[in-house]
Structures are given as C-alpha cells and as structure tokens.
Scaffold this motif. Structure first.
Motif, PDB file in Angstrom:
ATOM      1  N   SER A 139       0.828  -1.217   0.000  1.00 20.59           N
ATOM      2  CA  SER A 139       0.000   0.000   0.000  1.00 20.59           C
ATOM      3  C   SER A 139       0.860   1.264   0.000  1.00 20.59           C
ATOM      4  N   LEU A 140       2.118   1.128   0.351  1.00 16.18           N
ATOM      5  CA  LEU A 140       3.051   2.257   0.357  1.00 16.18           C
ATOM      6  C   LEU A 140       3.885   2.328  -0.921  1.00 16.18           C
ATOM      7  N   SER A 141       3.635   1.428  -1.827  1.00 13.83           N
ATOM      8  CA  SER A 141       4.423   1.353  -3.060  1.00 13.83           C
ATOM      9  C   SER A 141       4.190   2.579  -3.945  1.00 13.83           C
ATOM     10  N   THR A 144       1.197   2.709  -8.465  1.00 17.52           N
ATOM     11  CA  THR A 144      -0.195   3.052  -8.147  1.00 17.52           C
ATOM     12  C   THR A 144      -1.122   1.848  -8.209  1.00 17.52           C
ATOM     13  N   SER A 147      -0.376  -0.261  -5.127  1.00 15.62           N
ATOM     14  CA  SER A 147      -0.758   0.485  -3.925  1.00 15.62           C
ATOM     15  C   SER A 147      -2.278   0.510  -3.753  1.00 15.62           C
ATOM     16  N   ASN A 148      -2.991   0.814  -4.821  1.00 14.81           N
ATOM     17  CA  ASN A 148      -4.455   0.865  -4.753  1.00 14.81           C
ATOM     18  C   ASN A 148      -5.061  -0.496  -4.452  1.00 14.81           C
ATOM     19  N   SER A 151      -4.432  -1.403  -0.846  1.00 15.97           N
ATOM     20  CA  SER A 151      -5.285  -0.591   0.033  1.00 15.97           C
ATOM     21  C   SER A 151      -6.716  -1.125   0.059  1.00 15.97           C
TER      22      SER A 151
END
Length: 182
Positions: A139-141, A144, A147-148, A151
């Motif tokens: 999630s911190l990548s 995108t 990360s999305n 999340s």
C-alpha cells in the motif's frame, strides 16, 4: 476440419505437456490463461485439469510461466466451483508465495486472486498476518496499481485489529517481502 472448443483446449494442454521448448510452454500457458477468462470454458478447463496445471506452475523457476499461471488462476477463481477447487487443492499457500515475485503482473494477479478466494472459510488463511503485513508494504508502493489494490485488500478484507497488529509487527522487523520491480 475445425476443432471444437474442448478438442482445441485439449490440444493446447497436450502441446504443453509434450513440448521441450520453454518458449512454446510459455505461449501455450498464456493461451490457456486467456481462455480461462471466458466462463464458457470453465467446465472444459476443469475437465482437462488446467487448474492443477496452473497451480503446479506457481512453483516454477521460470517467472513467465508463473505469471501466466497466476493470471489463469485469477481469471478462473471468480467461478464458485473453481474457487472451491483451488481452496480444496491447498492453492492459497502457493498464491501467497507469489506475493514475493519480482514480476509486477504476478503480484497484482496474486493479490486479486486472494481477494476472489476470500470466503468465510478461507478468510483466516487469505488474511493471515504475513499477508496483511505484505499488503501494508504494498500500500506504500510508488506503483499506483499495486498500492491501490493493496489498500482495497486492507480496507475490504481485513479487520482494523488485523491491520493494527500487522502495523505493530512491521515496526519491529526489518525484513519483509520485497516489492516487485516496475
């Protein structure tokens, strides 16, 4: 003479099994993964044991074979029968292991597949602490897509106490599953 759908898929499976060419295996597995996208092929793919083939390929050293196998499983697991088969075949563990792949497509397919495989019965396995820790890292990548997706996994499939426990544990460890290369 035109081959029927089952015969064509059988020919692909046979070609995969008999060829010694890595490139041919990759191409055939990519084709099977694409056919796995169409629900009208599910019964044929089950009959030809393609789910087992995909599961077996998850432990290969060849990242391309792993990528296509993971993509094929991702395409198949929305179907209830296929989902149950994958769960009964102990498929969650090798899918979780694909989270450590350096191949972005493999990781994205693995995260998505874990989402699709999460049921009340499989929830404890698909959202085990190491998986939640991994999703926190993803999630911190800077990527995108990853990360999305991570999340969404954390928000929709994990409880707040699970996420908090993983956060606390992550603060105390320096080692983790590496992020895939872009």
């Amino acid at each position: 003479m035109e081959l029927g759908r089952l015969e064509y898929l059988q020919a692909l499976v046979t070609e995969f099994q008999v060829t010694d060419s890595t490139e041919a295996k990759e191409q055939v597995l990519a084709n099977l993964a694409n056919f796995a996208y169409d629900p009208s092929n599910y019964e044929y793919l089950r009959q030809l044991q393609v789910l087992d083939l995909f599961l077996d390929m998850l432990t290969e050293d060849n990242e391309t074979l792993v990528e296509f196998a993971m993509g094929g499983l991702c395409n198949l697991c929305l179907d209830k029968t296929n989902k149950e088969y994958i769960l009964e075949a102990n498929g969650v563990e090798p899918i979780i292991n694909c989270l450590s792949s350096s191949n972005e497509e493999t990781v994205v397919s693995a995260v998505t597949t874990l989402m699709f495989l999460t049921t009340p019965r499989s929830h404890a396995q698909t959202t085990a602490l190491p998986v939640v820790e991994c999703m926190l890292r993803f999630s911190l990548s800077a990527n995108t897509r990853l990360s999305n997706l991570a999340s969404i996994f954390l928000q929709d499939y994990c409880s707040p106490p699970q996420v908090e426990e993983a956060r606390n544990l992550s603060r105390h460890t320096a080692v983790g599953i590496p992020l895939p290369k872009d």
